[in-house]
Design a protein around this motif. Sequence first.
Motif, mmCIF file in Angstrom:
data_model
loop_
_atom_site.group_PDB
_atom_site.id
_atom_site.type_symbol
_atom_site.label_atom_id
_atom_site.label_comp_id
_atom_site.label_asym_id
_atom_site.label_seq_id
_atom_site.Cartn_x
_atom_site.Cartn_y
_atom_site.Cartn_z
ATOM 1 N N GLU A 107 0.826 -1.209 0.000
ATOM 2 C CA GLU A 107 0.000 0.000 0.000
ATOM 3 C C GLU A 107 0.859 1.257 0.000
ATOM 4 O O GLU A 107 1.884 1.334 0.664
ATOM 5 C CB GLU A 107 -0.909 -0.021 1.239
ATOM 6 C CG GLU A 107 -1.928 1.108 1.272
ATOM 7 C CD GLU A 107 -2.860 0.997 2.474
ATOM 8 O OE1 GLU A 107 -3.632 1.955 2.701
ATOM 9 O OE2 GLU A 107 -2.809 -0.030 3.170
ATOM 10 N N THR B 121 7.261 4.273 10.625
ATOM 11 C CA THR B 121 5.810 4.438 10.585
ATOM 12 C C THR B 121 5.447 5.532 9.598
ATOM 13 O O THR B 121 6.146 6.553 9.511
ATOM 14 C CB THR B 121 5.281 4.804 11.988
ATOM 15 O OG1 THR B 121 5.705 3.801 12.923
ATOM 16 C CG2 THR B 121 3.770 4.897 11.997
ATOM 17 N N ASP B 122 4.365 5.318 8.854
ATOM 18 C CA ASP B 122 4.010 6.310 7.837
ATOM 19 C C ASP B 122 3.156 7.425 8.409
ATOM 20 O O ASP B 122 2.871 7.474 9.614
ATOM 21 C CB ASP B 122 3.337 5.643 6.634
ATOM 22 C CG ASP B 122 1.977 5.039 6.972
ATOM 23 O OD1 ASP B 122 1.357 5.455 7.973
ATOM 24 O OD2 ASP B 122 1.522 4.153 6.219
ATOM 25 N N SER C 231 2.214 5.025 0.661
ATOM 26 C CA SER C 231 2.251 6.115 1.630
ATOM 27 C C SER C 231 3.442 6.993 1.279
ATOM 28 O O SER C 231 4.400 6.544 0.629
ATOM 29 C CB SER C 231 2.374 5.611 3.073
ATOM 30 O OG SER C 231 3.682 5.125 3.329
ATOM 31 N N ASN D 221 0.165 7.902 8.250
ATOM 32 C CA ASN D 221 -1.141 7.465 8.737
ATOM 33 C C ASN D 221 -1.042 6.678 10.036
ATOM 34 O O ASN D 221 -2.033 6.130 10.521
ATOM 35 C CB ASN D 221 -1.817 6.593 7.678
ATOM 36 C CG ASN D 221 -1.981 7.344 6.349
ATOM 37 O OD1 ASN D 221 -2.475 8.456 6.324
ATOM 38 N ND2 ASN D 221 -1.540 6.716 5.263
ATOM 39 N N GLN E 21 0.652 3.930 10.388
ATOM 40 C CA GLN E 21 0.798 2.507 10.092
ATOM 41 C C GLN E 21 2.272 2.146 9.920
ATOM 42 O O GLN E 21 3.038 2.901 9.325
ATOM 43 C CB GLN E 21 0.043 2.144 8.807
ATOM 44 C CG GLN E 21 -1.441 2.451 8.852
ATOM 45 C CD GLN E 21 -2.144 1.635 9.930
ATOM 46 O OE1 GLN E 21 -1.939 0.423 10.043
ATOM 47 N NE2 GLN E 21 -2.965 2.305 10.741
ATOM 48 N N GLN E 22 2.667 0.992 10.460
ATOM 49 C CA GLN E 22 4.046 0.547 10.292
ATOM 50 C C GLN E 22 4.301 0.198 8.837
ATOM 51 O O GLN E 22 3.513 -0.488 8.185
ATOM 52 C CB GLN E 22 4.321 -0.664 11.194
ATOM 53 C CG GLN E 22 5.777 -1.091 11.203
ATOM 54 C CD GLN E 22 6.062 -2.161 12.220
ATOM 55 O OE1 GLN E 22 5.371 -2.231 13.264
ATOM 56 N NE2 GLN E 22 7.057 -2.987 11.968
#
Length: 234
Positions: free
Chosen positions: A173, A225-226, A175, A228, A230-231
């Motif tokens: 995904e 981590t991004d 990022s 958002n 999320q890792q």
Amino acid sequence: MKRIKLYMAVAAMLALFACENDPFYYNDQARIRMVGPEVWTLGTDSLEFSFANYSSSITDTTFDVTVYVMGEASEMDRVAAFDIDAGLTTAESTMYNFPTAVTIPAGAYSANLPITISRDASLKDGAARLYVMVKENDDFKLGVNEENHLLVIYSDVLSKPSNWNDLEEFFGEYSLVKYQFIIDQLNLATFDTDVLTWAQMKNYQIVLAEALRVYNLEHPGDPLTDENGQQVTF
């Protein structure tokens, strides 16, 4: 023989007429024109650049602009002068550097004008504009309007590649943080899956996964981590 002489006379008159109407022909004061690097400015008077497409370790870059003499070469060195148009320049003075004068050596028709732009934090919010122009002096007047300046537009804004759907199989995904990590590790910002093989893309994935593993080991308790929350994973 008379016919040949007549043809020669007519040809000479046509050549003289063409020279007098050629915007690059001057028989008085020499002039200067600027031509940016072809790969960036072919057929235009502007150059667009994004630091976001390069590793975050890159803090500046230099473009070599060629300065051409319009007119005859001189037996003496001459100086071409340059300045910015403050009304068309939004970049702060700390964000660029170029010599305000370059020497055209005796007998030469050109010289190099290096223009350096710097990666500034403000470029994350939008583009800066640098308008460099020829400055008339005792040695040179201005050249043609289209080539008496160069506009450099530069930023540091990342945008999602249009073909990310093709890349998702390998990178997961999207990022901004992940994409910047990819650029930093591979020193690549574009991935043409019509050219790159599946094996090459898989190798990039393996390299990135290992780089991420090392990063997380070096930052215990604080994995990448991004934006958002999320890792990041590959």
